[in-house]
Write a protein that holds these residues in place. Sequence first.
Motif, PDB file in Angstrom:
ATOM      1  N   LYS A   7       0.848  -1.194   0.000  1.00  0.00           N
ATOM      2  CA  LYS A   7       0.000   0.000   0.000  1.00  0.00           C
ATOM      3  C   LYS A   7       0.878   1.237   0.000  1.00  0.00           C
ATOM      4  CE  LYS A   7      -4.109  -1.736   2.306  1.00  0.00           C
ATOM      5  NZ  LYS A   7      -4.992  -1.603   3.464  1.00  0.00           N
ATOM      6  N   ASP A   8       0.631   2.124  -0.926  1.00  0.00           N
ATOM      7  CA  ASP A   8       1.363   3.388  -1.032  1.00  0.00           C
ATOM      8  C   ASP A   8       2.879   3.171  -1.064  1.00  0.00           C
ATOM      9  OD1 ASP A   8      -1.050   4.828  -0.991  1.00  0.00           O
ATOM     10  OD2 ASP A   8      -1.042   4.872   1.212  1.00  0.00           O
ATOM     11  N   TRP A  34       4.591   0.753   0.410  1.00  0.00           N
ATOM     12  CA  TRP A  34       5.115   0.097   1.609  1.00  0.00           C
ATOM     13  C   TRP A  34       4.511  -1.289   1.760  1.00  0.00           C
ATOM     14  CZ3 TRP A  34       8.982   2.174   4.474  1.00  0.00           C
ATOM     15  CH2 TRP A  34       9.266   3.513   4.259  1.00  0.00           C
ATOM     16  N   ARG A  91       2.394  -0.810   8.141  1.00  0.00           N
ATOM     17  CA  ARG A  91       2.535  -0.553   6.711  1.00  0.00           C
ATOM     18  C   ARG A  91       3.921  -0.042   6.354  1.00  0.00           C
ATOM     19  NH1 ARG A  91      -3.059   1.663   6.966  1.00  0.00           N
ATOM     20  NH2 ARG A  91      -4.311  -0.126   6.404  1.00  0.00           N
ATOM     21  N   GLN A 101       9.996  -0.498   2.161  1.00  0.00           N
ATOM     22  CA  GLN A 101       9.515   0.287   1.033  1.00  0.00           C
ATOM     23  C   GLN A 101       9.787  -0.484  -0.259  1.00  0.00           C
ATOM     24  OE1 GLN A 101      11.200   4.196   0.649  1.00  0.00           O
ATOM     25  NE2 GLN A 101       9.476   4.906  -0.559  1.00  0.00           N
TER      26      GLN A 101
END
Length: 66
Positions: A13-14, A16, A26, A30
């Motif tokens: 998500k985003d 991460w 989260r 990365q």
Amino acid sequence: MQEQGKCGKLIVKDGWLECPSCRRNRRMMQIRPDTDGRNIVVFCRVCKTEHIVNIVKGECFKSYGQ
């Protein structure tokens, strides 16, 4: 003959990686769209578990039995 381990897709998500155990952290690692890696150990600080992941072109897969 060598057996290949099973793998399951993990959630990113985003950018991460989300922990497959607790789903709360989260910010485990990365992941960029061009990231590649094999048998990377990531640690979740929330539930204190380690996971071995394979990353192919920004998609993460959990390794089982390798």
